[in-house]
Every structure is written in structure tokens, then in C-alpha cells.
Design an enzyme around this catalytic site. Sequence first.
Site, PDB file in Angstrom:
ATOM      1  N   CYS A  38      -9.222  -6.534  -2.772  1.00 46.01           N
ATOM      2  CA  CYS A  38      -7.776  -6.325  -2.662  1.00 46.01           C
ATOM      3  C   CYS A  38      -7.359  -6.509  -1.213  1.00 46.01           C
ATOM      4  CB  CYS A  38      -7.402  -4.915  -3.138  1.00 46.01           C
ATOM      5  SG  CYS A  38      -5.637  -4.529  -2.961  1.00 46.01           S
TER       6      CYS A  38
ATOM      7  N   GLU B 297      26.805   1.195  -7.796  1.00 48.15           N
ATOM      8  CA  GLU B 297      25.454   0.716  -8.080  1.00 48.15           C
ATOM      9  C   GLU B 297      25.469  -0.082  -9.381  1.00 48.15           C
ATOM     10  OE1 GLU B 297      21.735  -0.283  -8.611  1.00 48.15           O
ATOM     11  OE2 GLU B 297      22.329   0.685  -6.737  1.00 48.15           O
TER      12      GLU B 297
ATOM     13  N   CYS C 194      15.838  -3.343   4.186  1.00 49.60           N
ATOM     14  CA  CYS C 194      14.391  -3.469   3.990  1.00 49.60           C
ATOM     15  C   CYS C 194      13.919  -4.887   4.296  1.00 49.60           C
ATOM     16  CB  CYS C 194      14.002  -3.069   2.565  1.00 49.60           C
ATOM     17  SG  CYS C 194      14.786  -4.072   1.273  1.00 49.60           S
TER      18      CYS C 194
ATOM     19  N   CYS D  15     -10.867   1.001   3.909  1.00 47.73           N
ATOM     20  CA  CYS D  15     -10.697   0.730   2.484  1.00 47.73           C
ATOM     21  C   CYS D  15     -11.861  -0.111   1.973  1.00 47.73           C
ATOM     22  CB  CYS D  15      -9.385   0.002   2.220  1.00 47.73           C
ATOM     23  SG  CYS D  15      -9.149  -0.474   0.488  1.00 47.73           S
TER      24      CYS D  15
ATOM     25  N   ASN E 275      23.194  -0.522   1.419  1.00 55.65           N
ATOM     26  CA  ASN E 275      21.734  -0.394   1.306  1.00 55.65           C
ATOM     27  C   ASN E 275      21.257  -1.436   0.278  1.00 55.65           C
ATOM     28  OD1 ASN E 275      19.076   0.588   1.432  1.00 55.65           O
ATOM     29  ND2 ASN E 275      19.457   2.067  -0.199  1.00 55.65           N
TER      30      ASN E 275
ATOM     31  N   CYS F  92      -2.951  -4.642   1.533  1.00 58.29           N
ATOM     32  CA  CYS F  92      -2.676  -4.067   2.851  1.00 58.29           C
ATOM     33  C   CYS F  92      -2.998  -5.125   3.910  1.00 58.29           C
ATOM     34  CB  CYS F  92      -3.495  -2.806   3.063  1.00 58.29           C
ATOM     35  SG  CYS F  92      -3.009  -1.442   1.996  1.00 58.29           S
TER      36      CYS F  92
ATOM     37  N   CYS G 100      -7.446   4.073  -4.598  1.00 59.68           N
ATOM     38  CA  CYS G 100      -6.718   3.425  -3.498  1.00 59.68           C
ATOM     39  C   CYS G 100      -6.238   4.475  -2.504  1.00 59.68           C
ATOM     40  CB  CYS G 100      -5.531   2.640  -4.050  1.00 59.68           C
ATOM     41  SG  CYS G 100      -4.421   1.992  -2.777  1.00 59.68           S
TER      42      CYS G 100
ATOM     43  N   GLN H   1      12.810   5.261  -3.014  1.00 58.87           N
ATOM     44  CA  GLN H   1      11.887   4.829  -1.969  1.00 58.87           C
ATOM     45  C   GLN H   1      10.476   5.338  -2.257  1.00 58.87           C
ATOM     46  OE1 GLN H   1      12.599   2.755   0.343  1.00 58.87           O
ATOM     47  NE2 GLN H   1      14.768   2.910   0.863  1.00 58.87           N
TER      48      GLN H   1
END
Length: 392
Positions: free
Chosen positions: A11, A270, A351, A3, A324, A14, A90, A220
Site C-alpha cells: 500500500c 447544501e 481542500c 508502516c 467550503n 501514504c 493500518c 471531515q
Amino acid sequence: MQCPHYDAGRCHSCTLLEIDYPTQVLDKERHVAALLASIPTAAGPQWLPAVSSVESGFRNKAKMVVSGTVAEPVLGILDGTGRGVDLTDCGLYPDALQASFAPLAAFVTRANLEPYEVSGRGKRAQQRGELKYLLVTLSPDAELMVRFVLRSQEAIARIRKHLPSLRAELPALAVASANIQPTHAAVLEGDLEIPLTERTTLPMRIDDITLDLRPQSFFQTNTAVATELYRQAGAWVDEIAPSSLWDLYCGVGGFALHCAAPGRAVTGIEISAEAVAAASGTVEKLRDGGQADRFRDVTFAAGDATAFAVGPDAPGLPEMVIVNPPRRGIGADLAHWLEASGIDHVLYSSCNATTLAKDLAGMPSLRPVRARLLDMFPQTSHYEVLVLLERA
């Protein structure tokens, strides 16, 4: 993944870019395994092989800060000094997303959408401009949803006027909307969403189920790995074969719909009414499309997951529950309710393994028996983990 933005120090989103990808996945497996092993009452689960991602071009959504000027807009991020950094190339974005940025930048100029900026600090801070973000989502069928996050409705008429030219330059554009976020705060979007196209949902095809994604609905960011997540969940649920199932924090219905089966009552809960409307619309289409038996007893409702489960108006206990939750986890109240409920199986998609471990410690009778890491977010320390819990 190489990158130029990372190499130049522009940046560092990552954070794991200097670590080879197989090592990234192995480190993530070790991290979550250590967290689960730290729970005194939890025996170690059977770990299935991790689901890896492609290393680049995997994101289906771009959140582009708009800076610069009307004549020369910059799409990307802001650096530490508040200056715009162009990230239209990107490596996380697939070619179809990257190809949308030039027409969108040209549209900013054509529609005279002044990028939002704040000068000064404290009481002397002055806000100017209208366009804060461009949010672009790519479907598996290469269609696009574009959301203009604006400070006010001042630019709506200009966007509508010039939208046909954008659609001519960007034929993949299927859904467009404007979100109004008037406050200067660390909040991505506001409550008001203004449709700009006749279509208001983006079809997200996952195997034989097409989820209808609305502008404010969560999905997602890695479609390929999300597909494996839903496949794994469906396989485990079918093996247990519950006659009734709750999907708490169901979003647009990914788990609920993939785990539906003839004779199985599935209820999705939800907090986002927008997501529930999308999920309910998907069910109707699936029934009308010849799958009435499979989805006959699938229903969705808007509400808080914990309040639904522990409240006096909850229906009878299901045989199985899927949770979830967002990164904060399910919390003590829902964990304690699940612990005391007598429900034999819970499927937990997390997550954030730290809050997962905390939640599991609050329901010691539900022990992890199977687990699988799914790497939704290569080049970062984030990941998804699916854990099947069984009452001891």
C-alpha cells in the site's frame, strides 16, 4: 510513522511517509503560500501558525473494500492485480476503529455476505457477490456507524437477522445502514440508504456543539483538526461580527453552527438533502437544549450554492459569506458574483489550494488578509487551508 504495508509495497496511499512530519507541514505551507503569492492582485496574507495533527491514528472513518471469500473475507484495499490487501491494522486508524474490524469480518461470514468481485473484461465481464465496502465512522464519544455498501437488497434480510449478534460483539455500534450501489463503476455509494437500526444519526461532538451525522452526510476525517478549523472560523467571524451570514456548501452545518450568535441570521445551503436534514435536526436539539437565543435565526436549505446566491429568489445580501466547496472550488460564476456583490468579508475553507488560487483570481477585490493551514491529512499531500478575504 512506520508502516509494514508501505515497506512491503502492499500500500502506497501514504505518499509522504518517508518525509518527517514537521517537514511535511512546512512543505504544505510553502505550497499554498506560493499559490496565493502567484495571484497578481493579492497581497500576501498574515499567516497564522499551522495546525498540525497527530501523525497516526487520526482518521475517524475507514473505507474498507471487502474482498476474499465468505469464509475468509479481506478488509482493506485492492492491489494492482485486483487482489485484496488486509489493512485492518493500518496505522491511520485509531484503536477503536481497528478493534471493530475483526467483529465485522466475522459478521460477513456469519451473515453469508459474499464479497463483490468482477471477473473478465468488457462485454465478457461478470459480476458476482454482494458486499462491496464496509464504511465505518467513529465519533468522539467512541460510538460507531457502520454502512454496508451492497450490490442489491438480496442480503438485507440476513443482515437484519444477524445484526443483534454483531451488536453484542461490538457494543459501540450505534448506527447501521445498507447502501445499495448496483452498478459496476468508480462510485462509492448509491442513492438508496436503508436504515438497519433505530438510531439513524451519529453524534459528532465538537466543543459545545454536537453535529448529527447521517449515513450519507460528509464530515471531515480528522476530528481533532476539524475542531480547530471550526474554532478558527468562529473566532474570525465573531471578530467581524456580521449580523447576517451565509454558509455555502454547509454540509452538516459545522461552520454555520459554530459561527452562530445571538442576533446573527445564519443561512446554510447544501446540495445534499441528507446533510440538510441532519443540520436542521441539530439546530432543533440545540434550541431545545437551552441555547435558543444563539441559534434562533439559523436555518438550512437544500440547494445548489451558486444557484442560491445568483438566483432571483435569493434573500437580501448577507454581510459575510463562508464557502467550503469540494475540491473543484466554487467556480467562475460564484466567484464573479462574490466579486460584484459588494460583500466585505468572505471566509474560504479550501481542500484544494490550486482551485482556491483560481477562484481568488476571479475576485480580485477580495484580498486575503489572514490564512491558516490545517493539516487534516498527514502522510499525504492534501491539506485544508482557511483564508479570510476582505474587500479592498
